[in-house]
Write a protein that holds these residues in place. Structure first.
Motif, PDB file in Angstrom:
ATOM      1  N   SER A 281      11.024 -11.652  -7.813  1.00 45.73           N
ATOM      2  CA  SER A 281      11.442 -10.361  -8.346  1.00 45.73           C
ATOM      3  C   SER A 281      10.656  -9.264  -7.644  1.00 45.73           C
ATOM      4  O   SER A 281       9.616  -9.521  -7.047  1.00 45.73           O
ATOM      5  CB  SER A 281      11.218 -10.302  -9.861  1.00 45.73           C
ATOM      6  N   ARG A 282      11.180  -8.058  -7.733  1.00 45.76           N
ATOM      7  CA  ARG A 282      10.491  -6.918  -7.139  1.00 45.76           C
ATOM      8  C   ARG A 282      10.544  -5.754  -8.111  1.00 45.76           C
ATOM      9  O   ARG A 282      11.521  -5.586  -8.849  1.00 45.76           O
ATOM     10  CB  ARG A 282      11.100  -6.531  -5.778  1.00 45.76           C
ATOM     11  N   ASP A 283       9.496  -4.972  -8.082  1.00 46.09           N
ATOM     12  CA  ASP A 283       9.414  -3.745  -8.874  1.00 46.09           C
ATOM     13  C   ASP A 283       9.191  -2.616  -7.888  1.00 46.09           C
ATOM     14  O   ASP A 283       8.062  -2.385  -7.442  1.00 46.09           O
ATOM     15  CB  ASP A 283       8.281  -3.839  -9.891  1.00 46.09           C
ATOM     16  N   ASN A 284      10.267  -1.943  -7.530  1.00 52.50           N
ATOM     17  CA  ASN A 284      10.175  -0.909  -6.508  1.00 52.50           C
ATOM     18  C   ASN A 284       9.305   0.274  -6.963  1.00 52.50           C
ATOM     19  O   ASN A 284       8.649   0.909  -6.141  1.00 52.50           O
ATOM     20  CB  ASN A 284      11.570  -0.413  -6.128  1.00 52.50           C
ATOM     21  N   ALA A 285       9.274   0.540  -8.236  1.00 51.75           N
ATOM     22  CA  ALA A 285       8.470   1.657  -8.742  1.00 51.75           C
ATOM     23  C   ALA A 285       6.978   1.381  -8.598  1.00 51.75           C
ATOM     24  O   ALA A 285       6.177   2.299  -8.391  1.00 51.75           O
ATOM     25  CB  ALA A 285       8.827   1.934 -10.198  1.00 51.75           C
ATOM     26  N   LYS A 286       6.608   0.096  -8.709  1.00 51.91           N
ATOM     27  CA  LYS A 286       5.201  -0.291  -8.615  1.00 51.91           C
ATOM     28  C   LYS A 286       4.839  -0.843  -7.241  1.00 51.91           C
ATOM     29  O   LYS A 286       3.689  -1.214  -7.023  1.00 51.91           O
ATOM     30  CB  LYS A 286       4.871  -1.326  -9.690  1.00 51.91           C
ATOM     31  N   ASN A 287       5.807  -0.912  -6.349  1.00 48.26           N
ATOM     32  CA  ASN A 287       5.592  -1.473  -5.007  1.00 48.26           C
ATOM     33  C   ASN A 287       5.057  -2.899  -5.069  1.00 48.26           C
ATOM     34  O   ASN A 287       4.119  -3.261  -4.357  1.00 48.26           O
ATOM     35  CB  ASN A 287       4.638  -0.577  -4.193  1.00 48.26           C
ATOM     36  N   MET A 288       5.669  -3.677  -5.944  1.00 50.78           N
ATOM     37  CA  MET A 288       5.206  -5.042  -6.197  1.00 50.78           C
ATOM     38  C   MET A 288       6.347  -6.035  -5.988  1.00 50.78           C
ATOM     39  O   MET A 288       7.516  -5.734  -6.257  1.00 50.78           O
ATOM     40  CB  MET A 288       4.706  -5.192  -7.627  1.00 50.78           C
ATOM     41  N   VAL A 289       5.976  -7.229  -5.544  1.00 49.37           N
ATOM     42  CA  VAL A 289       6.888  -8.367  -5.473  1.00 49.37           C
ATOM     43  C   VAL A 289       6.178  -9.546  -6.127  1.00 49.37           C
ATOM     44  O   VAL A 289       4.965  -9.723  -5.956  1.00 49.37           O
ATOM     45  CB  VAL A 289       7.262  -8.722  -4.030  1.00 49.37           C
TER      46      VAL A 289
ATOM     47  N   SER B  43       0.819  -1.210   0.000  1.00 47.28           N
ATOM     48  CA  SER B  43       0.000   0.000   0.000  1.00 47.28           C
ATOM     49  C   SER B  43       0.854   1.261   0.000  1.00 47.28           C
ATOM     50  O   SER B  43       0.311   2.370  -0.152  1.00 47.28           O
ATOM     51  CB  SER B  43      -0.933   0.007   1.207  1.00 47.28           C
ATOM     52  N   GLY B  44       2.160   1.096   0.223  1.00 49.33           N
ATOM     53  CA  GLY B  44       3.076   2.224   0.191  1.00 49.33           C
ATOM     54  C   GLY B  44       4.400   1.803  -0.415  1.00 49.33           C
ATOM     55  O   GLY B  44       4.539   0.693  -0.914  1.00 49.33           O
ATOM     56  N   SER B  45       5.346   2.688  -0.342  1.00 50.75           N
ATOM     57  CA  SER B  45       6.647   2.421  -0.941  1.00 50.75           C
ATOM     58  C   SER B  45       7.337   1.239  -0.258  1.00 50.75           C
ATOM     59  O   SER B  45       7.292   1.100   0.958  1.00 50.75           O
ATOM     60  CB  SER B  45       7.534   3.658  -0.819  1.00 50.75           C
ATOM     61  N   ILE B  46       7.983   0.413  -1.088  1.00 51.88           N
ATOM     62  CA  ILE B  46       8.755  -0.702  -0.527  1.00 51.88           C
ATOM     63  C   ILE B  46      10.245  -0.401  -0.543  1.00 51.88           C
ATOM     64  O   ILE B  46      11.063  -1.280  -0.261  1.00 51.88           O
ATOM     65  CB  ILE B  46       8.466  -2.030  -1.278  1.00 51.88           C
ATOM     66  N   ASN B  47      10.608   0.821  -0.828  1.00 53.47           N
ATOM     67  CA  ASN B  47      12.029   1.171  -0.902  1.00 53.47           C
ATOM     68  C   ASN B  47      12.745   1.030   0.438  1.00 53.47           C
ATOM     69  O   ASN B  47      13.956   0.875   0.479  1.00 53.47           O
ATOM     70  CB  ASN B  47      12.198   2.589  -1.429  1.00 53.47           C
ATOM     71  N   ASP B  48      11.995   1.088   1.541  1.00 47.83           N
ATOM     72  CA  ASP B  48      12.606   0.950   2.860  1.00 47.83           C
ATOM     73  C   ASP B  48      12.478  -0.467   3.409  1.00 47.83           C
ATOM     74  O   ASP B  48      12.758  -0.702   4.587  1.00 47.83           O
ATOM     75  CB  ASP B  48      11.977   1.938   3.844  1.00 47.83           C
ATOM     76  N   PHE B  49      12.071  -1.376   2.550  1.00 43.23           N
ATOM     77  CA  PHE B  49      11.896  -2.756   2.994  1.00 43.23           C
ATOM     78  C   PHE B  49      12.868  -3.662   2.241  1.00 43.23           C
ATOM     79  O   PHE B  49      12.885  -3.719   1.024  1.00 43.23           O
ATOM     80  CB  PHE B  49      10.459  -3.231   2.755  1.00 43.23           C
ATOM     81  N   SER B  50      13.685  -4.337   3.018  1.00 42.01           N
ATOM     82  CA  SER B  50      14.651  -5.272   2.439  1.00 42.01           C
ATOM     83  C   SER B  50      15.109  -6.254   3.485  1.00 42.01           C
ATOM     84  O   SER B  50      15.569  -5.836   4.559  1.00 42.01           O
ATOM     85  CB  SER B  50      15.867  -4.510   1.884  1.00 42.01           C
TER      86      SER B  50
END
Length: 117
Positions: free
Chosen positions: A70-78, A25-32
């Protein structure tokens, strides 16, 4: 609080393929890492695959060569592409996100994958 929603599960014959998706629902850029876990009836939840913010992935031995995360950080998808499915892959699959700064985990509600023999 970021929420995760999985989709793409279903019933498939052995040898078939499915692609699971997880949208945040939000950015996944801070999730790893972002990861997929699974839990079969009567068994503990196990890590299936993970992918870091840098795109590095790891897999449990039983799915190596068959599954691709795979992950798409721009789309917040895995995603989890699952090929050559086996009956032992039957489980509820959960998307997981680990916040990089506190190591806290967020879980989706799960999606059922059933592989018939």
């Amino acid at each position: 609080q970021v929420q995760l929603v999985e989709s793409g599960g279903g019933l498939v014959q052995a040898g078939g393929s499915l692609t699971l998706s997880c949208v945040a629902s939000g950015s996944i850029n801070d999730f790893s890492p972002m990861a997929w876990y699974r839990q079969a009836p009567g068994r503990q939840r196990e890590l299936v695959a993970l992918v870091t913010i840098y795109g590095k992935s790891n897999y449990v031995d039983s799915v190596k060569g068959r599954f691709t995360i795979s992950r798409d950080n721009a789309k917040n998808m895995v995603y989890l592409q699952m090929n050559s499915l086996k009956p032992e892959d039957t489980a509820v699959y959960y998307c997981n996100a680990r916040y990089r700064f506190t190591q806290s985990d967020i879980w989706g509600q799960g999606t059922q994958v059933t592989v018939s023999s």
